[in-house]
Design a protein around this motif. Sequence first.
Motif, PDB file in Angstrom:
ATOM      1  N   HIS A  36       0.839  -1.200   0.000  1.00  0.00           N
ATOM      2  CA  HIS A  36       0.000   0.000   0.000  1.00  0.00           C
ATOM      3  C   HIS A  36       0.877   1.254   0.000  1.00  0.00           C
ATOM      4  O   HIS A  36       1.998   1.223   0.507  1.00  0.00           O
ATOM      5  CB  HIS A  36      -0.850   0.080   1.280  1.00  0.00           C
ATOM      6  CG  HIS A  36      -1.824  -1.019   1.440  1.00  0.00           C
ATOM      7  ND1 HIS A  36      -3.129  -0.916   1.021  1.00  0.00           N
ATOM      8  CD2 HIS A  36      -1.693  -2.258   1.991  1.00  0.00           C
ATOM      9  CE1 HIS A  36      -3.763  -2.043   1.318  1.00  0.00           C
ATOM     10  NE2 HIS A  36      -2.917  -2.868   1.902  1.00  0.00           N
ATOM     11  N   ASP A  79      -5.687   2.732   0.220  1.00  0.00           N
ATOM     12  CA  ASP A  79      -6.122   1.520  -0.468  1.00  0.00           C
ATOM     13  C   ASP A  79      -5.295   1.273  -1.720  1.00  0.00           C
ATOM     14  O   ASP A  79      -5.116   0.135  -2.138  1.00  0.00           O
ATOM     15  CB  ASP A  79      -7.602   1.606  -0.856  1.00  0.00           C
ATOM     16  CG  ASP A  79      -8.517   1.425   0.343  1.00  0.00           C
ATOM     17  OD1 ASP A  79      -8.090   0.804   1.336  1.00  0.00           O
ATOM     18  OD2 ASP A  79      -9.661   1.905   0.276  1.00  0.00           O
ATOM     19  N   GLU A 123      -2.340   0.771  -4.420  1.00  0.00           N
ATOM     20  CA  GLU A 123      -1.037   0.100  -4.459  1.00  0.00           C
ATOM     21  C   GLU A 123       0.044   1.144  -4.743  1.00  0.00           C
ATOM     22  O   GLU A 123      -0.148   2.053  -5.551  1.00  0.00           O
ATOM     23  CB  GLU A 123      -1.033  -0.961  -5.563  1.00  0.00           C
ATOM     24  CG  GLU A 123       0.335  -1.429  -5.973  1.00  0.00           C
ATOM     25  CD  GLU A 123       0.649  -2.865  -5.585  1.00  0.00           C
ATOM     26  OE1 GLU A 123       1.831  -3.211  -5.607  1.00  0.00           O
ATOM     27  OE2 GLU A 123      -0.280  -3.604  -5.266  1.00  0.00           O
TER      28      GLU A 123
END
Length: 179
Positions: free
Chosen positions: A49, A155, A157
């Motif tokens: 994350h 949330d 990446e």
Amino acid sequence: MGDHVLFFYGTLMAPQILHRVIHGQANPEPWQKAMLRFQPAILHGYRRHRVQGADYPGIVAVPETQSETEKTSAPNPHSGTSVMGTLVSGLTDGDIHRLDRFEGSEYEKKQVIVRTLREALGGENKHVVLSVLMRGEEVSAVTYVYTAGKDMLEDAEWDFESFKRDKMAWWVGADESEW
């Protein structure tokens, strides 16, 4: 020669940044570079994350049921239950001390199993295409797992290519006091 093996999944995948942290300069002496071995690898059962307000990521474990099918399938970094990164061997006790200081209290070292990847380049293609990455061997390594709280993680990446394009020049030139 060092005998520590670590898996990096964020800013330290860039050799210049790793060298800056452990050797004090992005382009160290040839003998210092020669001590380290870099290899692409994948860590299953974790998700990377973006850390809120930071240039670097954190990884957290995902429930076992979500990652079981991925262990037997081809690597897919977009599945959310595996993390592409770099396996680095040859690190010394001194390197580990400097890395621990760099990572700080937001991270905890954890023993993990990663699978090495062999790059298979075809024809004139100079870029590694994830679909042609070949599985290698399983290797025990240490990685830094994010422990400062999931509420500090976005949330989304974290993207290494975006980091290299937009932020790496600052990180390579940054003074250690700025970390």
